[in-house]
Design an enzyme around this catalytic site. Sequence first.
Site, PDB file in Angstrom:
ATOM      1  N   ASN A  86      32.328  74.954   5.116  1.00 12.09           N
ATOM      2  CA  ASN A  86      31.561  74.595   6.309  1.00 12.09           C
ATOM      3  C   ASN A  86      32.459  74.765   7.536  1.00 12.09           C
ATOM      4  OD1 ASN A  86      30.297  73.278   8.408  1.00 12.09           O
ATOM      5  ND2 ASN A  86      29.745  71.468   7.225  1.00 12.09           N
ATOM      6  N   CYS A 130      28.077  70.693  14.351  1.00 14.75           N
ATOM      7  CA  CYS A 130      27.684  71.924  13.643  1.00 14.75           C
ATOM      8  C   CYS A 130      26.505  72.630  14.304  1.00 14.75           C
ATOM      9  CB  CYS A 130      27.367  71.608  12.188  1.00 14.75           C
ATOM     10  SG  CYS A 130      28.763  70.849  11.349  1.00 14.75           S
ATOM     11  N   HIS A 172      22.799  76.782   8.845  1.00 17.57           N
ATOM     12  CA  HIS A 172      24.168  76.272   8.902  1.00 17.57           C
ATOM     13  C   HIS A 172      24.717  76.209   7.474  1.00 17.57           C
ATOM     14  CE1 HIS A 172      27.644  73.947   9.559  1.00 17.57           C
ATOM     15  NE2 HIS A 172      27.144  72.800   9.148  1.00 17.57           N
TER      16      HIS A 172
HETATM   17  C1  LIG Z   1      29.416  65.553  -0.180  1.00 16.61           C
HETATM   18  C2  LIG Z   1      28.488  65.945  -1.325  1.00 16.61           C
HETATM   19  C3  LIG Z   1      28.844  67.322  -1.817  1.00 16.61           C
HETATM   20  C4  LIG Z   1      28.677  64.942  -2.443  1.00 16.61           C
HETATM   21  O1  LIG Z   1      27.788  65.244  -3.494  1.00 16.61           O
HETATM   22  P1  LIG Z   1      26.954  64.062  -4.169  1.00 16.61           P
HETATM   23  O2  LIG Z   1      26.221  64.650  -5.287  1.00 16.61           O
HETATM   24  O3  LIG Z   1      26.142  63.428  -3.066  1.00 16.61           O
HETATM   25  O4  LIG Z   1      28.083  63.133  -4.700  1.00 16.61           O
HETATM   26  P2  LIG Z   1      28.381  61.595  -4.355  1.00 16.61           P
HETATM   27  O5  LIG Z   1      28.809  61.461  -2.941  1.00 16.61           O
HETATM   28  O6  LIG Z   1      27.214  60.793  -4.805  1.00 16.61           O
HETATM   29  O7  LIG Z   1      29.609  61.333  -5.288  1.00 16.61           O
HETATM   30  C5  LIG Z   1      29.489  61.396  -6.676  1.00 16.61           C
HETATM   31  C6  LIG Z   1      30.841  61.125  -7.271  1.00 16.61           C
HETATM   32  O8  LIG Z   1      31.695  62.229  -7.026  1.00 16.61           O
HETATM   33  C7  LIG Z   1      32.939  61.775  -6.483  1.00 16.61           C
HETATM   34  N1  LIG Z   1      33.475  62.797  -5.611  1.00 16.61           N
HETATM   35  C8  LIG Z   1      33.356  62.932  -4.269  1.00 16.61           C
HETATM   36  N2  LIG Z   1      34.040  63.994  -3.853  1.00 16.61           N
HETATM   37  C9  LIG Z   1      34.603  64.562  -4.946  1.00 16.61           C
HETATM   38  C10 LIG Z   1      35.403  65.687  -5.161  1.00 16.61           C
HETATM   39  N3  LIG Z   1      35.786  66.483  -4.144  1.00 16.61           N
HETATM   40  N4  LIG Z   1      35.782  65.977  -6.410  1.00 16.61           N
HETATM   41  C11 LIG Z   1      35.426  65.212  -7.452  1.00 16.61           C
HETATM   42  N5  LIG Z   1      34.672  64.114  -7.321  1.00 16.61           N
HETATM   43  C12 LIG Z   1      34.250  63.793  -6.081  1.00 16.61           C
HETATM   44  C13 LIG Z   1      32.556  60.526  -5.729  1.00 16.61           C
HETATM   45  O9  LIG Z   1      33.693  59.689  -5.550  1.00 16.61           O
HETATM   46  C14 LIG Z   1      31.544  59.902  -6.672  1.00 16.61           C
HETATM   47  O10 LIG Z   1      32.212  59.257  -7.706  1.00 16.61           O
HETATM   48  P3  LIG Z   1      31.665  57.849  -8.279  1.00 16.61           P
HETATM   49  O11 LIG Z   1      30.307  58.153  -8.830  1.00 16.61           O
HETATM   50  O12 LIG Z   1      32.682  57.522  -9.304  1.00 16.61           O
HETATM   51  O13 LIG Z   1      31.647  56.936  -7.109  1.00 16.61           O
HETATM   52  C15 LIG Z   1      27.014  65.937  -0.855  1.00 16.61           C
HETATM   53  O14 LIG Z   1      26.578  64.616  -0.660  1.00 16.61           O
HETATM   54  C16 LIG Z   1      26.827  66.708   0.421  1.00 16.61           C
HETATM   55  O15 LIG Z   1      27.013  67.888   0.465  1.00 16.61           O
HETATM   56  N6  LIG Z   1      26.420  66.039   1.509  1.00 16.61           N
HETATM   57  C17 LIG Z   1      26.287  66.686   2.783  1.00 16.61           C
HETATM   58  C18 LIG Z   1      27.643  66.837   3.400  1.00 16.61           C
HETATM   59  C19 LIG Z   1      27.646  67.788   4.557  1.00 16.61           C
HETATM   60  O16 LIG Z   1      27.036  68.804   4.516  1.00 16.61           O
HETATM   61  N7  LIG Z   1      28.356  67.420   5.632  1.00 16.61           N
HETATM   62  C20 LIG Z   1      28.530  68.219   6.765  1.00 16.61           C
HETATM   63  C21 LIG Z   1      27.345  68.129   7.630  1.00 16.61           C
HETATM   64  S1  LIG Z   1      27.439  69.260   8.961  1.00 16.61           S
END
Ligand SMILES: CC(C)(COP(=O)(O)OP(=O)(O)OC[C@H]1O[C@@H](n2cnc3c(N)ncnc32)[C@H](O)[C@@H]1OP(=O)(O)O)[C@@H](O)C(=O)NCCC(=O)NCCS
Length: 332
Positions: free
Chosen positions: A289, A120, A259
Amino acid sequence: MPLLPTDKMKSFILGTGSALPVRILTNAELETMVETSDEWISTRTGIKSRHISGAGEETSKLAGRAAAKALEMAGLTPLDLDLILVGTISSEMSMPSCACLVQKDLGAKNAFAYDLNAACCGFLYGLDMADSYLCRRPEMKIMLIGAETLSSRVDWQDRNTCVLFGDGAGACVVSGAAPGSGMLASKLHADGNLYKLLYMDSARGMNPALANARNQGAFIKMSGRDVFKYAVRTMAGSVKEVLAQTGIKKDEIKMIIPHQANRRIINSLLEHLAIPAEKAYVNMTKYGNTSAASIPIALDEANRKGLLEPGDILLLCAFGGGFTWGAAVIRW
Ligand SMILES: CC(C)(COP(=O)(O)OP(=O)(O)OC[C@H]1O[C@@H](n2cnc3c(N)ncnc32)[C@H](O)[C@@H]1OP(=O)(O)O)[C@@H](O)C(=O)NCCC(=O)NCCS
């Protein structure tokens, strides 16, 4: 007398362009594909929809369309280009490079061409690289593109990742400028020790260990929470570095184009830096993204909306797989 950073940096953006696939995939449609909801995706990421490429919308084709628009805005022809540089991790071919395919399609026969992989951060790395060329040869006309079709690299059964990414391309024509204008500072970083937090293995067949697997190795794997924390911390650090390098104060910044990964990451970043939220340009709501394409698509949108005036100070920052991260300050 030693050169100040502003004496050395000379990249100036002459034109911008972007291209997006026709098909729009909404959160509502995703609800029918994996166990998720519009509410979950919107509140956790800020994303409402993303564009997904189809036939004729391969990475190089999107890149070429964005490049043609940037050339038109710059008042240049493909033959004026000396270099085509594409930041991508999702070109349709491993060889030739996406940049060579763009060179062929544009008929830019005077340009040399290659890709760079900084995930990215591809656009920011490319801008820094373009700047280095322009320090030596300011007359060069460089086509810098960020282009991705990550829809081909996500596991559409993995709700943790498939809701986040989208396809698209953004491009800039960059050339030399008088010291004090154009790119004022750039600071890049990488830490390969963190790669397992966000990675994508080689496609099936390239890695013998995966030859019989269900293409599992070729998808994006991510530890979302860890990526989130590192993203905020690292981007904030590099923004502080470029501001310190230039002496530019936060209130002099007209616009910050981060980004476009997650609205909450951007909010946390701005809070951490004490920069007002309204200074950030945010469009991941529509596009998700788009990796290396996210900053140049946003830049082109802001430019075409007339939001940028000559002399405006722009702050760009990104993070991505690798890990890679960095920031740049531009005087528009
Ligand atoms: C991915 C992201 C949105 C997840 O949000 P979060 O608040 O951290 O959520 P978690 O990963 O802790 O997951 C929480 C719950 O939601 C669930 N979950 C994950 N994706 C889901 C979706 N698309 N829909 C519904 N539930 C989802 C998980 O399984 C988890 O369930 P559990 O508590 O039963 O295990 C967040 O961590 C994020 O944006 N991270 C950065 C990712 C990124 O930018 N990547 C690219 C970098 S260039």
